[in-house]
Write a protein that holds these residues in place. Structure first.
Motif, PDB file in Angstrom:
ATOM      1  N   ASN A 416       0.494 -12.349   2.323  1.00  0.00           N
ATOM      2  CA  ASN A 416       1.062 -13.564   2.446  1.00  0.00           C
ATOM      3  C   ASN A 416       1.743 -13.866   1.345  1.00  0.00           C
ATOM      4  OD1 ASN A 416       1.734 -16.417   2.756  1.00  0.00           O
ATOM      5  ND2 ASN A 416      -0.399 -17.063   2.820  1.00  0.00           N
ATOM      6  N   PRO A 417       3.243 -13.957   1.282  1.00  0.00           N
ATOM      7  CA  PRO A 417       3.926 -14.197   0.011  1.00  0.00           C
ATOM      8  C   PRO A 417       3.763 -15.579  -0.604  1.00  0.00           C
ATOM      9  CG  PRO A 417       5.353 -14.229   1.991  1.00  0.00           C
ATOM     10  CD  PRO A 417       3.963 -13.940   2.559  1.00  0.00           C
ATOM     11  N   ASP A 418       3.011 -16.628   0.230  1.00  0.00           N
ATOM     12  CA  ASP A 418       2.907 -17.919  -0.725  1.00  0.00           C
ATOM     13  C   ASP A 418       1.247 -18.093  -0.683  1.00  0.00           C
ATOM     14  OD1 ASP A 418       5.390 -18.640  -0.388  1.00  0.00           O
ATOM     15  OD2 ASP A 418       5.376 -18.928   2.037  1.00  0.00           O
ATOM     16  N   PHE A 419       0.506 -17.068  -1.121  1.00  0.00           N
ATOM     17  CA  PHE A 419      -0.782 -16.997  -1.285  1.00  0.00           C
ATOM     18  C   PHE A 419      -0.936 -16.406  -2.874  1.00  0.00           C
ATOM     19  CE2 PHE A 419      -5.127 -15.509  -1.984  1.00  0.00           C
ATOM     20  CZ  PHE A 419      -5.921 -16.658  -1.703  1.00  0.00           C
ATOM     21  N   PRO A 420      -1.536 -17.015  -3.696  1.00  0.00           N
ATOM     22  CA  PRO A 420      -2.291 -18.509  -3.547  1.00  0.00           C
ATOM     23  C   PRO A 420      -1.276 -19.723  -3.903  1.00  0.00           C
ATOM     24  CG  PRO A 420      -2.744 -17.481  -5.941  1.00  0.00           C
ATOM     25  CD  PRO A 420      -1.882 -16.388  -5.096  1.00  0.00           C
ATOM     26  N   VAL A 421      -0.232 -19.601  -4.241  1.00  0.00           N
ATOM     27  CA  VAL A 421       0.656 -20.464  -4.509  1.00  0.00           C
ATOM     28  C   VAL A 421       2.223 -20.108  -3.987  1.00  0.00           C
ATOM     29  CG1 VAL A 421      -0.384 -21.413  -6.529  1.00  0.00           C
ATOM     30  CG2 VAL A 421       1.443 -19.961  -6.818  1.00  0.00           C
ATOM     31  N   PRO A 422       2.807 -20.999  -3.396  1.00  0.00           N
ATOM     32  CA  PRO A 422       4.330 -20.746  -2.773  1.00  0.00           C
ATOM     33  C   PRO A 422       5.231 -19.745  -3.646  1.00  0.00           C
ATOM     34  CG  PRO A 422       3.778 -22.951  -2.485  1.00  0.00           C
ATOM     35  CD  PRO A 422       2.534 -22.282  -3.313  1.00  0.00           C
ATOM     36  N   GLY A 423       5.730 -18.728  -3.142  1.00  0.00           N
ATOM     37  CA  GLY A 423       6.454 -18.005  -3.865  1.00  0.00           C
ATOM     38  C   GLY A 423       5.802 -16.853  -4.662  1.00  0.00           C
ATOM     39  N   THR A 424       4.421 -16.634  -4.496  1.00  0.00           N
ATOM     40  CA  THR A 424       3.708 -15.661  -5.184  1.00  0.00           C
ATOM     41  C   THR A 424       4.248 -14.198  -4.857  1.00  0.00           C
ATOM     42  OG1 THR A 424       1.743 -16.938  -5.232  1.00  0.00           O
ATOM     43  CG2 THR A 424       1.496 -14.730  -5.686  1.00  0.00           C
ATOM     44  N   GLY A 425       4.468 -13.764  -3.614  1.00  0.00           N
ATOM     45  CA  GLY A 425       4.906 -12.438  -3.381  1.00  0.00           C
ATOM     46  C   GLY A 425       3.588 -11.619  -2.760  1.00  0.00           C
ATOM     47  N   ILE A 426       3.736 -10.660  -2.190  1.00  0.00           N
ATOM     48  CA  ILE A 426       2.832  -9.725  -1.601  1.00  0.00           C
ATOM     49  C   ILE A 426       1.938  -9.011  -2.499  1.00  0.00           C
ATOM     50  CG2 ILE A 426       3.889  -9.796   0.595  1.00  0.00           C
ATOM     51  CD1 ILE A 426       4.422  -6.794   0.336  1.00  0.00           C
ATOM     52  N   ASP A 427       0.895  -8.294  -2.264  1.00  0.00           N
ATOM     53  CA  ASP A 427       0.087  -7.430  -3.145  1.00  0.00           C
ATOM     54  C   ASP A 427       1.282  -6.429  -3.925  1.00  0.00           C
ATOM     55  OD1 ASP A 427      -1.194  -5.219  -4.101  1.00  0.00           O
ATOM     56  OD2 ASP A 427      -2.713  -5.418  -2.682  1.00  0.00           O
ATOM     57  N   ALA A 428       1.159  -6.354  -5.167  1.00  0.00           N
ATOM     58  CA  ALA A 428       2.172  -5.903  -6.089  1.00  0.00           C
ATOM     59  C   ALA A 428       2.156  -4.232  -5.860  1.00  0.00           C
ATOM     60  CB  ALA A 428       1.712  -6.088  -7.463  1.00  0.00           C
ATOM     61  N   LEU A 429       1.011  -3.609  -5.359  1.00  0.00           N
ATOM     62  CA  LEU A 429       0.959  -2.201  -4.962  1.00  0.00           C
ATOM     63  C   LEU A 429       1.747  -1.870  -3.923  1.00  0.00           C
ATOM     64  CD1 LEU A 429      -2.524  -1.413  -5.808  1.00  0.00           C
ATOM     65  CD2 LEU A 429      -0.822  -0.869  -7.166  1.00  0.00           C
ATOM     66  N   TYR A 430       1.910  -2.750  -2.773  1.00  0.00           N
ATOM     67  CA  TYR A 430       2.654  -2.482  -1.505  1.00  0.00           C
ATOM     68  C   TYR A 430       4.259  -2.975  -1.866  1.00  0.00           C
ATOM     69  CZ  TYR A 430      -0.970  -1.155   1.528  1.00  0.00           C
ATOM     70  OH  TYR A 430      -2.047  -0.616   2.005  1.00  0.00           O
ATOM     71  N   ALA A 431       4.345  -4.209  -2.826  1.00  0.00           N
ATOM     72  CA  ALA A 431       5.674  -4.751  -3.094  1.00  0.00           C
ATOM     73  C   ALA A 431       6.596  -3.464  -3.732  1.00  0.00           C
ATOM     74  CB  ALA A 431       5.679  -6.109  -3.784  1.00  0.00           C
ATOM     75  N   SER A 432       5.886  -2.948  -4.746  1.00  0.00           N
ATOM     76  CA  SER A 432       6.673  -2.042  -5.670  1.00  0.00           C
ATOM     77  C   SER A 432       6.874  -0.597  -4.856  1.00  0.00           C
ATOM     78  CB  SER A 432       5.723  -1.717  -6.930  1.00  0.00           C
ATOM     79  OG  SER A 432       4.513  -1.112  -6.494  1.00  0.00           O
ATOM     80  N   GLY A 433       6.329  -0.363  -3.764  1.00  0.00           N
ATOM     81  CA  GLY A 433       6.376   1.016  -2.834  1.00  0.00           C
ATOM     82  C   GLY A 433       5.340   1.839  -3.319  1.00  0.00           C
ATOM     83  N   VAL A 434       4.130   1.636  -4.508  1.00  0.00           N
ATOM     84  CA  VAL A 434       3.202   2.622  -4.786  1.00  0.00           C
ATOM     85  C   VAL A 434       2.397   2.886  -3.788  1.00  0.00           C
ATOM     86  CG1 VAL A 434       1.202   2.799  -6.399  1.00  0.00           C
ATOM     87  CG2 VAL A 434       3.234   1.889  -7.285  1.00  0.00           C
ATOM     88  N   LEU A 435       1.986   1.915  -2.964  1.00  0.00           N
ATOM     89  CA  LEU A 435       1.253   2.126  -1.509  1.00  0.00           C
ATOM     90  C   LEU A 435       1.994   1.968  -0.177  1.00  0.00           C
ATOM     91  CD1 LEU A 435      -2.080   0.292  -2.432  1.00  0.00           C
ATOM     92  CD2 LEU A 435      -1.447   2.486  -3.000  1.00  0.00           C
ATOM     93  N   SER A 436       1.847   2.861   0.737  1.00  0.00           N
ATOM     94  CA  SER A 436       2.412   2.406   1.986  1.00  0.00           C
ATOM     95  C   SER A 436       1.339   3.046   3.201  1.00  0.00           C
ATOM     96  CB  SER A 436       3.583   3.215   2.209  1.00  0.00           C
ATOM     97  OG  SER A 436       3.607   4.542   2.417  1.00  0.00           O
ATOM     98  N   THR A 437       1.146   2.126   4.070  1.00  0.00           N
ATOM     99  CA  THR A 437       0.094   2.634   5.240  1.00  0.00           C
ATOM    100  C   THR A 437       0.836   3.508   5.934  1.00  0.00           C
ATOM    101  OG1 THR A 437      -1.087   0.608   4.704  1.00  0.00           O
ATOM    102  CG2 THR A 437      -1.260   1.793   6.711  1.00  0.00           C
TER     103      THR A 437
END
Length: 467
Positions: A416-437
């Motif tokens: 959720n890009p708006d957790f815990p506050v609006p504009g936070t972004g998703i989990d950094a490990l996935y956002a940076s491409g380090v992780l992918s399912t």
């Protein structure tokens, strides 16, 4: 006095003969360490505890015992202990006949029990080689949504009305690899084989994949000499490291959350009050995610940036949080999920374990979203498309509600890009491409065996009218 730091801590054995399937919350460490255990067992467990009359005469226990109890409570009580090896086998049932499905489940159960109760062979053992009393074998069987309603919408076995409430095809999530299609990855059955010896896993897996159909035809000649009842789709493997870390080399609790025995059962197994079909009681949902760790993207990051992605100090594993004075000096506290002074809000630990003090919009505390994680690192060799190694984590988790536990964590927090506050972004490990399912699915594990001759899923078919 023996050196407490040099003692070998044995691992707990699986608990057979319970209402719950093996391999979900067992092997389980005893919750209480009260000094009444056999002294040999205590010595094996965490060192050496001198049990004597001093425990009953009111005198304080020696410092060694105090330290021992504290260590046990911190590191062992209530936790589950993974075995060393994991194999996941996905299979589809090649039949639309309920009687044949029941026969398949009975044979799968017979073999599972046979393997779990088999003791390690003492023959052909090299000189001075120690053979354990048990390889801690567990074979866990789970049902996929397609067993109840297949991809074409067909109710092959007349089970549609008894499908577990939250069992469905796994949806897509942000961070899924482009070529991961959850609809193509699901299966009727998932067999999880765990043990402390790789060849035990291999031998057990080979039976299912190479010999099950042969053995079934022999036991049921009416099916014909060439017909298979099971199609085995894939085999996934993983291993456990002694230090509980994986390829990212952080101690991020990949093993299990810290829970007492009551919590393990509270968060994992379906109860009569959970608004599930009656046959689901004592069962558990299983969530499987194969998570690729792209090491070249990770290893170019400096240590400080890696820590910011994870939300922990690399050396100690402690959270990146402000420190407050405590009885022992300066004790790190769990980070405030919305306070950037405790590190980046997109850090993995901040996104999946917020632990807010107040209840959420649904009236539940964050700690009520916990579930049991039993993941294993994997190494699949060379990726032919990139020329890099293919490794990551076989993420396996058990819970009583996919919606209220895993999906809430994934949808409302982690992605959720708006957790815990609006504009936070998703989990950094996935956002940076380090992780992918790259793979995964949802399943439901039926209850354990009630008596000799019982089989996994029997309560499901007992809830149906006779054929």
């Amino acid at each position: 006095m023996s050196d407490f730091n040099t003692m070998i801590v044995p691992l707990p054995d699986p608990i057979y003969g319970t209402p719950y399937q093996n391999g979900i919350t067992d092997p389980l460490w005893p919750v209480d360490f009260d000094g009444k255990m056999n002294i040999r067992r205590i010595a094996e467990l965490l060192g050496r505890l001198a049990v004597s009359e001093r425990l009953a005469d009111g005198s304080p226990p020696p410092p060694e015992e105090v330290k021992l109890r504290a260590q046990y409570a911190s590191d062992y009580a209530g936790r589950t202990a993974r075995q060393s090896n994991l194999t996941l086998i996905r299979a589809n049932v090649l039949s639309s006949d309920r009687a044949e499905l029941i026969a398949v489940l009975k044979m799968l159960t017979e073999f599972a029990v046979e393997e779990m109760q088999l003791k390690p062979s003492q023959s052909r053992v090299a000189v001075l080689e120690q053979v354990p009393t048990s390889y801690r074998v567990t074979v866990t069987l789970a049902f996929g949504a397609s067993l109840f309603v297949d991809a074409q919408g067909e109710d092959r076995f007349g089970l549609r009305t008894l499908r577990p409430r939250y069992l469905k095809q796994m949806p897509s999530f942000p961070g899924d690899a482009p070529d991961f299609d959850p609809a193509a990855s699901g299966s009727d059955l998932l067999i999880s084989v765990c043990s402390d010896h790789p060849y035990v896993n291999i031998a057990t897996t080979r039976f299912f994949v190479e010999f099950f159909n042969q053995r079934f035809r022999k036991a049921h000649p009416h099916v014909g000499p060439d017909r298979n009842l099971m199609h085995f789709m894939s085999i996934e493997q993983g291993f456990a490291r002694k230090d509980k870390r994986e390829f990212l080399r952080f101690d991020d609790g990949i093993d299990n959350v810290q829970m007492g025995r009551d919590d393990l059962f509270r968060f994992v197994y379906v109860e009569e009050t959970d608004n599930e079909p009656d046959w689901c009681v004592n069962g558990s949902y299983l969530v499987y995610r194969k998570i690729r760790e792209h090491m070249p993207k990770w290893e170019v990051l400096d240590e400080k940036t890696q820590e910011a992605h994870i939300g922990r100090h690399k050396t100690s594993g402690a959270p990146l949080s402000r420190e407050v004075a405590g009885a022992d000096g300066m004790t790190p506290v769990y980070p405030d999920p919305a306070d950037e002074r405790d590190g980046p809000l997109t850090a993995h630990v901040r996104k999946v374990q917020p632990r807010r003090s107040e209840a959420d919009l649904f009236g539940m505390s964050d700690l009520e979203r916990r579930f049991v994680r039993r993941p294993y690192p994997f190494f699949d060799g060379l990726d032919p498309d990139t020329g890099t190694t293919c490794n990551g984590l076989q993420f396996v988790a058990f819970m009583k509600s996919i919606q209220q536990q895993f999906e809430h964590v994934a949808n409302m927090w982690q992605m959720n890009p708006d957790f815990p506050v609006p504009g936070t972004g998703i989990d950094a490990l996935y956002a940076s491409g380090v992780l992918s399912t790259v793979d995964g699915g949802y399943y439901f594990c039926p209850a354990g065996l009630r008596c000799e001759g019982d089989y996994f899923g029997a309560t499901l078919f007992e809830a149906l009218p006779l054929l």
